[in-house]
Design an enzyme around this catalytic site. Sequence first.
Site, PDB file in Angstrom:
ATOM      1  N   SER A  14     -75.576  57.604 -27.191  1.00 29.20           N
ATOM      2  CA  SER A  14     -74.738  57.133 -28.293  1.00 29.20           C
ATOM      3  C   SER A  14     -75.193  57.774 -29.589  1.00 29.20           C
ATOM      4  O   SER A  14     -76.383  58.036 -29.787  1.00 29.20           O
ATOM      5  CB  SER A  14     -74.846  55.610 -28.422  1.00 29.20           C
ATOM      6  OG  SER A  14     -74.279  55.168 -29.647  1.00 29.20           O
ATOM      7  N   LYS A  43     -81.085  54.401 -26.944  1.00 29.34           N
ATOM      8  CA  LYS A  43     -80.263  55.611 -26.835  1.00 29.34           C
ATOM      9  C   LYS A  43     -81.040  56.857 -27.274  1.00 29.34           C
ATOM     10  O   LYS A  43     -80.819  57.946 -26.761  1.00 29.34           O
ATOM     11  CB  LYS A  43     -78.966  55.437 -27.638  1.00 29.34           C
ATOM     12  CG  LYS A  43     -78.038  54.374 -27.052  1.00 29.34           C
ATOM     13  CD  LYS A  43     -77.612  54.748 -25.637  1.00 29.34           C
ATOM     14  CE  LYS A  43     -76.847  53.704 -24.905  1.00 29.34           C
ATOM     15  NZ  LYS A  43     -76.372  54.113 -23.569  1.00 29.34           N
ATOM     16  N   SER A  46     -65.252  49.540 -15.997  1.00 24.76           N
ATOM     17  CA  SER A  46     -64.469  49.460 -17.232  1.00 24.76           C
ATOM     18  C   SER A  46     -64.952  50.508 -18.226  1.00 24.76           C
ATOM     19  O   SER A  46     -65.980  51.156 -18.031  1.00 24.76           O
ATOM     20  CB  SER A  46     -64.591  48.059 -17.856  1.00 24.76           C
ATOM     21  OG  SER A  46     -65.908  47.825 -18.312  1.00 24.76           O
ATOM     22  N   ILE A 106     -65.875  53.555 -20.627  1.00 25.65           N
ATOM     23  CA  ILE A 106     -66.199  54.970 -20.430  1.00 25.65           C
ATOM     24  C   ILE A 106     -66.454  55.261 -18.951  1.00 25.65           C
ATOM     25  O   ILE A 106     -66.009  56.284 -18.418  1.00 25.65           O
ATOM     26  CB  ILE A 106     -67.452  55.364 -21.245  1.00 25.65           C
ATOM     27  CG1 ILE A 106     -67.286  55.034 -22.731  1.00 25.65           C
ATOM     28  CG2 ILE A 106     -67.756  56.857 -21.067  1.00 25.65           C
ATOM     29  CD1 ILE A 106     -66.228  55.793 -23.454  1.00 25.65           C
ATOM     30  N   TYR A 112     -80.687  48.855 -29.364  1.00 28.21           N
ATOM     31  CA  TYR A 112     -79.743  49.748 -28.681  1.00 28.21           C
ATOM     32  C   TYR A 112     -79.924  51.188 -29.160  1.00 28.21           C
ATOM     33  O   TYR A 112     -79.978  52.119 -28.355  1.00 28.21           O
ATOM     34  CB  TYR A 112     -78.318  49.271 -28.948  1.00 28.21           C
ATOM     35  CG  TYR A 112     -77.235  50.089 -28.295  1.00 28.21           C
ATOM     36  CD1 TYR A 112     -76.905  49.893 -26.950  1.00 28.21           C
ATOM     37  CD2 TYR A 112     -76.519  51.039 -29.023  1.00 28.21           C
ATOM     38  CE1 TYR A 112     -75.888  50.632 -26.353  1.00 28.21           C
ATOM     39  CE2 TYR A 112     -75.506  51.775 -28.437  1.00 28.21           C
ATOM     40  CZ  TYR A 112     -75.191  51.575 -27.097  1.00 28.21           C
ATOM     41  OH  TYR A 112     -74.181  52.316 -26.507  1.00 28.21           O
TER      42      TYR A 112
END
Length: 322
Positions: free
Chosen positions: A180, A209, A53, A55, A205
């Site tokens: 990200s 990243k 699903s 990207i 997160y």
Amino acid sequence: MFLLKTWRSTAFGIYGYMNFTKNGFLDHSKKFKPEDMQIQIQGKNCVVTGANSGIGYAAAEGLASRGATVYMVCRNKERGQEALSKIQNSTGNQNVYLEVCDLSSVNDIKSFASSFASKDVPVHVLVNNAGLLENKRTTTPEGFELNFAVNVLGTYTMTELMLPLLEKASPDAKVITVSSGGMYTSPLTPDLQFSGEKFDGVLQYARNKRIQVALTEKWADKYRNKGIGFYSMHPGWAETPGVARSLPSFKESFSGKLRTSEEGADTVVWLALQPKEKLVSGAFYFDRAEAPKHLTLAGTSKSHDIIDSVVDTVHSMAALDP
């Protein structure tokens, strides 16, 4: 420290609103060269993690539509099979295969890598897309904080174990890691599993990243003579199932302003297609161009100096051979 964190968040918000939305993509796309995406890559093997699903799916579909043999690495067999069938039907490319692996488990990744190695196929492109933003502290059965396990430990273990197959594709091999823009808000830190009492999934997160971007620099330097290019990228703010699940208020606030998964995956596909001499190994890319890794006055640039110790720690956690 409070003022610095406030500045990072403010600068990131302004920079993001101006660049990471759908309007940012449409504006930047005026400089895109259509011929860059018309390259066909028949005979090239591409491994895409988290491909069922968002990207990952869009990247797998984009690569398959240009003739690549695509191996979709997914945690859920049923959803993976459904995604595989959709890609085969939409592209007409039957050389799309499903590999089932839980990217939060080092042992599962090792089993996958061992099984995949028996195919003895060169890997021209590895797309480290599988990612997670879990807002509640969760520990995997192997004892690792879940965000870190998928975003950092899983990415590291997968890449290191794929190196022999990537070398088989030398000098054309590439590793593309989907990071990200959230990493702009965090420096590199040795606190890999968020030791603070009040867990903050969004901050964890962002830290993960940031590690991915610094790791890409490290890999590019360490393996510069192996004929493998290493690139990290930011997809922009895209409307994906992951965003809807992890950041519902963000999705609602930016309703109608977020990129599609295809727009988010555009730079992944672009990086996979371009001749390596056009690219800079170790660089961070956004909307088909090299992008800064740090925002002005954010105080994050010097933090990359600790990447060696971070890698040593992650390597020991993965229990890989020296």
